[in-house]
Design a protein around this motif. Structure first.
Motif, PDB file in Angstrom:
ATOM      1  N   MET A   1    -130.629 -14.975  42.527  1.00 38.59           N
ATOM      2  CA  MET A   1    -129.625 -15.992  42.823  1.00 38.59           C
ATOM      3  C   MET A   1    -128.299 -15.618  42.147  1.00 38.59           C
ATOM      4  O   MET A   1    -128.283 -15.249  40.973  1.00 38.59           O
ATOM      5  N   ASN A   2    -127.216 -15.713  42.908  1.00 37.36           N
ATOM      6  CA  ASN A   2    -125.907 -15.362  42.362  1.00 37.36           C
ATOM      7  C   ASN A   2    -125.154 -16.619  41.927  1.00 37.36           C
ATOM      8  O   ASN A   2    -125.334 -17.681  42.495  1.00 37.36           O
ATOM      9  N   LEU A   3    -124.306 -16.452  40.936  1.00 39.30           N
ATOM     10  CA  LEU A   3    -123.460 -17.549  40.487  1.00 39.30           C
ATOM     11  C   LEU A   3    -122.026 -17.283  40.907  1.00 39.30           C
ATOM     12  O   LEU A   3    -121.623 -16.145  41.122  1.00 39.30           O
ATOM     13  N   HIS A   4    -121.245 -18.346  40.984  1.00 34.18           N
ATOM     14  CA  HIS A   4    -119.814 -18.212  41.160  1.00 34.18           C
ATOM     15  C   HIS A   4    -119.196 -17.789  39.826  1.00 34.18           C
ATOM     16  O   HIS A   4    -119.776 -18.022  38.767  1.00 34.18           O
ATOM     17  N   GLU A   5    -117.968 -17.266  39.925  1.00 37.23           N
ATOM     18  CA  GLU A   5    -117.239 -16.895  38.714  1.00 37.23           C
ATOM     19  C   GLU A   5    -117.155 -18.067  37.725  1.00 37.23           C
ATOM     20  O   GLU A   5    -117.425 -17.900  36.537  1.00 37.23           O
ATOM     21  N   TYR A   6    -116.785 -19.255  38.225  1.00 36.40           N
ATOM     22  CA  TYR A   6    -116.575 -20.376  37.288  1.00 36.40           C
ATOM     23  C   TYR A   6    -117.881 -20.772  36.609  1.00 36.40           C
ATOM     24  O   TYR A   6    -117.898 -21.150  35.438  1.00 36.40           O
ATOM     25  N   GLN A   7    -119.004 -20.625  37.332  1.00 34.58           N
ATOM     26  CA  GLN A   7    -120.300 -20.965  36.735  1.00 34.58           C
ATOM     27  C   GLN A   7    -120.709 -19.918  35.702  1.00 34.58           C
ATOM     28  O   GLN A   7    -121.194 -20.247  34.620  1.00 34.58           O
ATOM     29  N   GLY A   8    -120.485 -18.652  36.040  1.00 33.19           N
ATOM     30  CA  GLY A   8    -120.814 -17.554  35.126  1.00 33.19           C
ATOM     31  C   GLY A   8    -120.025 -17.669  33.838  1.00 33.19           C
ATOM     32  O   GLY A   8    -120.552 -17.452  32.737  1.00 33.19           O
ATOM     33  N   LYS A   9    -118.759 -18.047  33.968  1.00 33.46           N
ATOM     34  CA  LYS A   9    -117.915 -18.182  32.779  1.00 33.46           C
ATOM     35  C   LYS A   9    -118.391 -19.334  31.897  1.00 33.46           C
ATOM     36  O   LYS A   9    -118.413 -19.202  30.671  1.00 33.46           O
ATOM     37  N   GLU A  10    -118.762 -20.462  32.522  1.00 45.55           N
ATOM     38  CA  GLU A  10    -119.257 -21.589  31.726  1.00 45.55           C
ATOM     39  C   GLU A  10    -120.531 -21.199  30.981  1.00 45.55           C
ATOM     40  O   GLU A  10    -120.740 -21.578  29.835  1.00 45.55           O
ATOM     41  N   LEU A  11    -121.369 -20.440  31.671  1.00 45.28           N
ATOM     42  CA  LEU A  11    -122.615 -19.974  31.044  1.00 45.28           C
ATOM     43  C   LEU A  11    -122.295 -19.101  29.832  1.00 45.28           C
ATOM     44  O   LEU A  11    -122.862 -19.261  28.747  1.00 45.28           O
ATOM     45  N   LEU A  12    -121.348 -18.186  30.012  1.00 44.98           N
ATOM     46  CA  LEU A  12    -120.936 -17.321  28.902  1.00 44.98           C
ATOM     47  C   LEU A  12    -120.392 -18.154  27.748  1.00 44.98           C
ATOM     48  O   LEU A  12    -120.705 -17.913  26.578  1.00 44.98           O
ATOM     49  N   LYS A  13    -119.588 -19.147  28.102  1.00 43.47           N
ATOM     50  CA  LYS A  13    -118.968 -19.990  27.071  1.00 43.47           C
ATOM     51  C   LYS A  13    -120.036 -20.703  26.248  1.00 43.47           C
ATOM     52  O   LYS A  13    -119.893 -20.855  25.034  1.00 43.47           O
ATOM     53  N   SER A  14    -121.125 -21.111  26.925  1.00 46.10           N
ATOM     54  CA  SER A  14    -122.178 -21.819  26.193  1.00 46.10           C
ATOM     55  C   SER A  14    -122.866 -20.894  25.184  1.00 46.10           C
ATOM     56  O   SER A  14    -123.555 -21.357  24.285  1.00 46.10           O
ATOM     57  N   TYR A  15    -122.668 -19.588  25.327  1.00 48.19           N
ATOM     58  CA  TYR A  15    -123.202 -18.631  24.341  1.00 48.19           C
ATOM     59  C   TYR A  15    -122.119 -18.201  23.353  1.00 48.19           C
ATOM     60  O   TYR A  15    -122.306 -17.257  22.597  1.00 48.19           O
ATOM     61  N   GLY A  16    -120.976 -18.857  23.413  1.00 44.64           N
ATOM     62  CA  GLY A  16    -119.917 -18.570  22.451  1.00 44.64           C
ATOM     63  C   GLY A  16    -118.960 -17.463  22.867  1.00 44.64           C
ATOM     64  O   GLY A  16    -118.119 -17.035  22.074  1.00 44.64           O
ATOM     65  N   VAL A  17    -119.079 -16.982  24.099  1.00 48.03           N
ATOM     66  CA  VAL A  17    -118.162 -15.941  24.578  1.00 48.03           C
ATOM     67  C   VAL A  17    -116.821 -16.588  24.926  1.00 48.03           C
ATOM     68  O   VAL A  17    -116.790 -17.659  25.532  1.00 48.03           O
ATOM     69  N   LYS A  18    -115.727 -15.943  24.528  1.00 51.63           N
ATOM     70  CA  LYS A  18    -114.405 -16.475  24.902  1.00 51.63           C
ATOM     71  C   LYS A  18    -114.144 -16.165  26.373  1.00 51.63           C
ATOM     72  O   LYS A  18    -114.387 -15.050  26.834  1.00 51.63           O
ATOM     73  N   ILE A  19    -113.633 -17.159  27.091  1.00 48.68           N
ATOM     74  CA  ILE A  19    -113.362 -16.960  28.520  1.00 48.68           C
ATOM     75  C   ILE A  19    -111.939 -17.364  28.859  1.00 48.68           C
ATOM     76  O   ILE A  19    -111.297 -18.103  28.113  1.00 48.68           O
ATOM     77  N   GLN A  20    -111.489 -16.861  29.990  1.00 42.99           N
ATOM     78  CA  GLN A  20    -110.246 -17.358  30.584  1.00 42.99           C
ATOM     79  C   GLN A  20    -110.576 -18.758  31.101  1.00 42.99           C
ATOM     80  O   GLN A  20    -111.379 -18.897  32.012  1.00 42.99           O
ATOM     81  N   GLU A  21    -109.996 -19.783  30.496  1.00 50.59           N
ATOM     82  CA  GLU A  21    -110.353 -21.155  30.841  1.00 50.59           C
ATOM     83  C   GLU A  21    -109.805 -21.519  32.221  1.00 50.59           C
ATOM     84  O   GLU A  21    -108.759 -21.010  32.639  1.00 50.59           O
ATOM     85  N   GLY A  22    -110.507 -22.400  32.898  1.00 50.13           N
ATOM     86  CA  GLY A  22    -110.042 -22.793  34.218  1.00 50.13           C
ATOM     87  C   GLY A  22    -110.655 -24.104  34.659  1.00 50.13           C
ATOM     88  O   GLY A  22    -111.578 -24.622  34.021  1.00 50.13           O
ATOM     89  N   ILE A  23    -110.136 -24.633  35.750  1.00 45.51           N
ATOM     90  CA  ILE A  23    -110.630 -25.894  36.304  1.00 45.51           C
ATOM     91  C   ILE A  23    -110.830 -25.695  37.809  1.00 45.51           C
ATOM     92  O   ILE A  23    -109.974 -25.126  38.492  1.00 45.51           O
ATOM     93  N   LEU A  24    -111.961 -26.159  38.307  1.00 43.88           N
ATOM     94  CA  LEU A  24    -112.291 -25.983  39.721  1.00 43.88           C
ATOM     95  C   LEU A  24    -111.497 -26.960  40.597  1.00 43.88           C
ATOM     96  O   LEU A  24    -111.292 -28.111  40.204  1.00 43.88           O
ATOM     97  N   ALA A  25    -111.047 -26.491  41.750  1.00 39.49           N
ATOM     98  CA  ALA A  25    -110.311 -27.362  42.670  1.00 39.49           C
ATOM     99  C   ALA A  25    -110.786 -27.139  44.097  1.00 39.49           C
ATOM    100  O   ALA A  25    -111.028 -26.002  44.505  1.00 39.49           O
ATOM    101  N   HIS A  26    -110.915 -28.244  44.841  1.00 40.24           N
ATOM    102  CA  HIS A  26    -111.378 -28.161  46.235  1.00 40.24           C
ATOM    103  C   HIS A  26    -110.259 -28.362  47.241  1.00 40.24           C
ATOM    104  O   HIS A  26    -110.487 -28.348  48.438  1.00 40.24           O
ATOM    105  N   SER A  27    -109.047 -28.637  46.738  1.00 43.79           N
ATOM    106  CA  SER A  27    -107.918 -28.872  47.647  1.00 43.79           C
ATOM    107  C   SER A  27    -106.629 -28.502  46.925  1.00 43.79           C
ATOM    108  O   SER A  27    -106.618 -28.320  45.701  1.00 43.79           O
ATOM    109  N   ALA A  28    -105.538 -28.441  47.673  1.00 45.43           N
ATOM    110  CA  ALA A  28    -104.235 -28.133  47.089  1.00 45.43           C
ATOM    111  C   ALA A  28    -103.867 -29.181  46.037  1.00 45.43           C
ATOM    112  O   ALA A  28    -103.381 -28.848  44.954  1.00 45.43           O
TER     113      ALA A  28
END
Ligand code: GDP
Ligand code: MN
Length: 397
Positions: A1-28
């Protein structure tokens, strides 16, 4: 099963990895709000709008764009959402973008230039060990680096018993040319990344780029994560991240039916109980001049319902010219399976391709009789060779 970038980053963050922070958007509109919020939280004026689809190479396909204001983020999101994004990793017609990640701009200028690295963790099946693959030349041209300057791509195998040892993480940081605070940051990054890989039963974590910012932070700017389906039963929280919009519809249906299904490119559909028998059956199809259209293991309980479900899945594939059902009746009684096939045939109605059924084991003879006397366009066989000959005959006609 593959994850989206935003999900993969959140997973990394939960292990203490620093990530490029972001917020998901479904519209303009959501993208404008997200960009404003990022501005507040991280005090960064610019942001990047990134298409969220299960495919890499988005940057080159126009799926990653830099915005200088929240309004521009909205405009770009409006263009990206709804587009068919075409990259070397998508089907030729592209993939529909349904959402974007609005992320902080981390390529800010400073004392030293930001630098992009490539780091991934995978399993090296040949060596029976996980491996960290990394390069100082990360970014969008990593394929070119691997092809033209392979000496710039390093590997570090991890002993499965000893785990990732501190000197190995230090070696990665050293080979990436780091020193001072960035060196220490990278050692921690590698260790946490590896912990995330192990902890989530992943088969791949690919961070490209992994960025050294101008103020010496090491952060994950992208995350491509594949999880081992066989480990998902112990990660309900990860299973919940599944995005069926990104998956093949037939695969999704097969999983709902609990069938072990892999689509292939051939013309003979096959339905088998047991993975070993499935492999042998695929060989048999090749020998009789056909090509297997799929791998399908219906498992130990080949009852009428499962036979019917499997039949529906196989028939979704327009390339299928014949179906071979190959069941070994050990605990399963062949006559019950045969009745299941006949019942499935009646429920589904019109099955437009010939079906060959080979049943062997307990009550095989009774089973063949049920098939032959059903009056349906089904051919029964008992021996392996007999089934192969029937497949060959059907393909010729
Ligand atoms: P991919 O093309 O699918 O691998 O998507 P990435 O997430 O790796 O983004 C592609 C490229 O966009 C990266 O290699 C960066 O060069 C660039 N990029 C990503 N984030 C930023 C950012 O915050 N600022 C700037 N200026 N560029 C970025
Ligand atoms: Mn990338």
């Amino acid at each position: 099963m593959n994850l989206h970038e935003y999900q993969g980053k959140e997973l990394l963050k939960s292990y203490g990895v620093k990530i490029q922070e972001g917020i998901l958007a479904h519209s303009a509109e959501e993208a404008v709000e997200a960009a404003k919020k990022l501005k507040e939280l991280y005090n960064s004026g610019w942001c990047v709008v990134k298409a969220q689809v299960h495919a890499g190479g988005r940057g080159k396909g126009g799926g990653v764009k830099l915005a200088k204001s929240p309004e521009q983020a909205g405009e770009l999101a409006g263009q990206i959402i709804g587009m068919m994004l075409i990259t070397p990793q998508t089907p030729p017609e592209g993939k529909l973008v349904r959402k974007v990640l609005v992320a902080q701009d981390v390529f800010y200028p400073g004392a030293s230039e930001p630098k992009e690295f490539y780091i991934s963790v995978l399993t090296d099946r040949g060596r029976g060990a996980n491996v960290i693959i990394y390069s100082p030349d990360g970014g969008m041209d990593i394929e070119k680096v691997a092809a033209e300057t392979p000496e710039r791509v390093f590997t570090e195998h991890v002993d499965p018993l000893l785990g990732l040892r501190p000197f190995q993480a230090a070696k990665v940081a050293f080979n990436l040319g780091l020193s001072g605070p960035a060196f220490k940051e990278m050692v921690a990054f590698v260790q946490k990344l590896y912990a995330a890989f192990l902890g989530s039963d992943a088969t791949m974590f690919e961070i490209n780029p992994c960025l050294k910012t101008s103020d010496d932070l090491i952060i994950a700017v992208d995350a491509k994560v594949a999880l081992d389906d066989n480990g998902l039963f112990r990660h309900a929280e990860l299973e919940a991240l599944r995005d069926t919009d990104e998956e093949d519809a037939t695969d999704v249906e097969a999983r709902e039916y609990d069938l072990n299904y892999v689509k292939l490119d051939g013309n003979v559909g096959c339905m088998v109980n047991g993975a070993g028998l499935a492999m042998a059956t695929m060989d048999l199809i090749q020998l009789s001049g056909g090509e297997p259209a799929n791998f399908l293991d219906v498992g130990g309980t080949a009852d009428a319902q499962r036979v019917e479900n499997a039949m529906r899945i196989i028939l979704k594939d327009p390339n299928v010219k014949a179906i071979l059902i190959n069941i070994f009746g050990g605990i399963v009684r062949c006559d019950r399976v045969a009745q299941g096939v006949v019942d499935a045939y009646k429920t589904i109605g019109n099955i437009p391709v010939p079906v060959i059924v080979r049943l062997q084991g307990t009550n095989a003879d009774i089973a063949k009789k049920i098939i032959d006397e059903s009056g349906l366009q089904v051919m029964g066989a008992v021996e392996f060779q007999e089934a192969a000959d029937l497949v060959a005959k059907v393909l010729k006609s």
